[in-house]
Design a protein around this motif. Sequence first.
Motif, PDB file in Angstrom:
ATOM      1  N   PRO A   1       0.811  -1.229   0.000  1.00  0.00           N
ATOM      2  CA  PRO A   1       0.000   0.000   0.000  1.00  0.00           C
ATOM      3  C   PRO A   1       0.841   1.276   0.000  1.00  0.00           C
ATOM      4  N   GLU A   2       2.005   1.223   0.618  1.00  0.00           N
ATOM      5  CA  GLU A   2       2.878   2.401   0.631  1.00  0.00           C
ATOM      6  C   GLU A   2       3.362   2.738  -0.782  1.00  0.00           C
ATOM      7  N   LEU A   3       3.632   1.709  -1.567  1.00  0.00           N
ATOM      8  CA  LEU A   3       4.061   1.950  -2.944  1.00  0.00           C
ATOM      9  C   LEU A   3       2.876   2.364  -3.809  1.00  0.00           C
ATOM     10  N   ALA A   4       1.698   1.863  -3.505  1.00  0.00           N
ATOM     11  CA  ALA A   4       0.497   2.304  -4.221  1.00  0.00           C
ATOM     12  C   ALA A   4       0.252   3.789  -3.955  1.00  0.00           C
ATOM     13  N   ALA A   5       0.453   4.219  -2.722  1.00  0.00           N
ATOM     14  CA  ALA A   5       0.298   5.639  -2.392  1.00  0.00           C
ATOM     15  C   ALA A   5       1.355   6.471  -3.106  1.00  0.00           C
ATOM     16  N   ALA A   6       2.568   5.946  -3.191  1.00  0.00           N
ATOM     17  CA  ALA A   6       3.634   6.654  -3.903  1.00  0.00           C
ATOM     18  C   ALA A   6       3.294   6.765  -5.388  1.00  0.00           C
ATOM     19  N   LEU A   7       2.736   5.712  -5.949  1.00  0.00           N
ATOM     20  CA  LEU A   7       2.338   5.743  -7.354  1.00  0.00           C
ATOM     21  C   LEU A   7       1.291   6.832  -7.578  1.00  0.00           C
ATOM     22  N   ALA A   8       0.314   6.926  -6.721  1.00  0.00           N
ATOM     23  CA  ALA A   8      -0.713   7.956  -6.854  1.00  0.00           C
ATOM     24  C   ALA A   8      -0.094   9.357  -6.756  1.00  0.00           C
ATOM     25  N   ALA A   9       0.860   9.537  -5.854  1.00  0.00           N
ATOM     26  CA  ALA A   9       1.524  10.834  -5.708  1.00  0.00           C
ATOM     27  C   ALA A   9       2.340  11.174  -6.947  1.00  0.00           C
ATOM     28  N   GLU A  10       3.007  10.177  -7.509  1.00  0.00           N
ATOM     29  CA  GLU A  10       3.805  10.414  -8.711  1.00  0.00           C
ATOM     30  C   GLU A  10       2.925  10.755  -9.904  1.00  0.00           C
ATOM     31  N   GLU A  11       1.794  10.082 -10.026  1.00  0.00           N
ATOM     32  CA  GLU A  11       0.865  10.394 -11.126  1.00  0.00           C
ATOM     33  C   GLU A  11       0.345  11.826 -10.995  1.00  0.00           C
TER      34      GLU A  11
ATOM     35  N   ILE B   1       6.612  23.601  -5.187  1.00  0.00           N
ATOM     36  CA  ILE B   1       7.109  23.297  -3.837  1.00  0.00           C
ATOM     37  C   ILE B   1       6.166  22.327  -3.140  1.00  0.00           C
ATOM     38  N   GLU B   2       4.867  22.593  -3.211  1.00  0.00           N
ATOM     39  CA  GLU B   2       3.881  21.733  -2.554  1.00  0.00           C
ATOM     40  C   GLU B   2       3.890  20.319  -3.131  1.00  0.00           C
ATOM     41  N   ILE B   3       4.000  20.208  -4.434  1.00  0.00           N
ATOM     42  CA  ILE B   3       4.026  18.882  -5.076  1.00  0.00           C
ATOM     43  C   ILE B   3       5.216  18.086  -4.562  1.00  0.00           C
ATOM     44  N   GLU B   4       6.368  18.727  -4.510  1.00  0.00           N
ATOM     45  CA  GLU B   4       7.567  18.024  -4.044  1.00  0.00           C
ATOM     46  C   GLU B   4       7.454  17.675  -2.562  1.00  0.00           C
ATOM     47  N   GLN B   5       6.892  18.568  -1.754  1.00  0.00           N
ATOM     48  CA  GLN B   5       6.720  18.275  -0.326  1.00  0.00           C
ATOM     49  C   GLN B   5       5.747  17.119  -0.115  1.00  0.00           C
TER      50      GLN B   5
ATOM     51  N   LEU C   1      12.696  10.139  -1.996  1.00  0.00           N
ATOM     52  CA  LEU C   1      12.579  11.141  -0.936  1.00  0.00           C
ATOM     53  C   LEU C   1      13.679  12.185  -1.078  1.00  0.00           C
ATOM     54  N   THR C   2      14.892  11.743  -1.280  1.00  0.00           N
ATOM     55  CA  THR C   2      16.025  12.652  -1.426  1.00  0.00           C
ATOM     56  C   THR C   2      15.837  13.569  -2.632  1.00  0.00           C
ATOM     57  N   ASP C   3      15.442  12.991  -3.756  1.00  0.00           N
ATOM     58  CA  ASP C   3      15.257  13.789  -4.971  1.00  0.00           C
ATOM     59  C   ASP C   3      14.141  14.814  -4.810  1.00  0.00           C
ATOM     60  N   CYS C   4      13.040  14.433  -4.170  1.00  0.00           N
ATOM     61  CA  CYS C   4      11.944  15.377  -3.927  1.00  0.00           C
ATOM     62  C   CYS C   4      12.410  16.514  -3.026  1.00  0.00           C
ATOM     63  N   ALA C   5      13.179  16.190  -2.016  1.00  0.00           N
ATOM     64  CA  ALA C   5      13.676  17.217  -1.093  1.00  0.00           C
ATOM     65  C   ALA C   5      14.596  18.194  -1.817  1.00  0.00           C
TER      66      ALA C   5
ATOM     67  N   ASP D   1      12.399  18.759 -16.334  1.00  0.00           N
ATOM     68  CA  ASP D   1      13.224  17.734 -15.683  1.00  0.00           C
ATOM     69  C   ASP D   1      12.498  17.129 -14.484  1.00  0.00           C
ATOM     70  N   ALA D   2      11.803  17.967 -13.721  1.00  0.00           N
ATOM     71  CA  ALA D   2      11.040  17.459 -12.573  1.00  0.00           C
ATOM     72  C   ALA D   2       9.926  16.538 -13.046  1.00  0.00           C
ATOM     73  N   GLU D   3       9.221  16.941 -14.090  1.00  0.00           N
ATOM     74  CA  GLU D   3       8.158  16.091 -14.625  1.00  0.00           C
ATOM     75  C   GLU D   3       8.739  14.758 -15.097  1.00  0.00           C
ATOM     76  N   ALA D   4       9.873  14.803 -15.781  1.00  0.00           N
ATOM     77  CA  ALA D   4      10.509  13.564 -16.256  1.00  0.00           C
ATOM     78  C   ALA D   4      10.925  12.678 -15.086  1.00  0.00           C
ATOM     79  N   ALA D   5      11.434  13.279 -14.018  1.00  0.00           N
ATOM     80  CA  ALA D   5      11.830  12.495 -12.844  1.00  0.00           C
ATOM     81  C   ALA D   5      10.620  11.802 -12.223  1.00  0.00           C
ATOM     82  N   HIS D   6       9.506  12.512 -12.140  1.00  0.00           N
ATOM     83  CA  HIS D   6       8.297  11.908 -11.583  1.00  0.00           C
ATOM     84  C   HIS D   6       7.742  10.835 -12.528  1.00  0.00           C
ATOM     85  N   ARG D   7       7.862  11.041 -13.832  1.00  0.00           N
ATOM     86  CA  ARG D   7       7.449  10.000 -14.788  1.00  0.00           C
ATOM     87  C   ARG D   7       8.295   8.743 -14.602  1.00  0.00           C
ATOM     88  N   ASP D   8       9.600   8.940 -14.403  1.00  0.00           N
ATOM     89  CA  ASP D   8      10.492   7.794 -14.194  1.00  0.00           C
ATOM     90  C   ASP D   8      10.111   7.029 -12.929  1.00  0.00           C
TER      91      ASP D   8
END
Length: 143
Positions: A5-15, A86-90, A115-119, A39-46
Amino acid sequence: MSFPPELAAALAAEEAAVFAYAPIGVRLTGDALVTAARDAEAAHRDLRDALLARAAELGTSAAPPPAGYSLPYPLTDQAAALKLAIEIEQRAAAIWRAALPPTTGSDRVLALNALTDCAIRATRWRVVAGVTPPTVPFPGRQD
């Protein structure tokens, strides 16, 4: 094995992050900022793609993304776009931070790197927006 479920939540956040960066990029001026948004959009797509691959590896499918998203407020100018970036990354950092304790192995490595990349991206956006301080003591922590 099911998709954690934690990865499912991460997937939803990335989408959601992928969706948000398109209107963010439209409101930014200057090649450097537009490139940073791309670049940020590409990182989230990855990250999204890595999570989809992980779900497939586990022999399960992730929930499909919603048909659309609503932005929390209108993006009328660069200041609003930077605020949302900023909010999206947080938000993404918070989801990835929550994924750290229950994950192990490559899933934990993925969560820590994300987490590191978002920060880092949140800090860069804060610098551009003139937010002080530009860093937070514990990225992803919800107070």
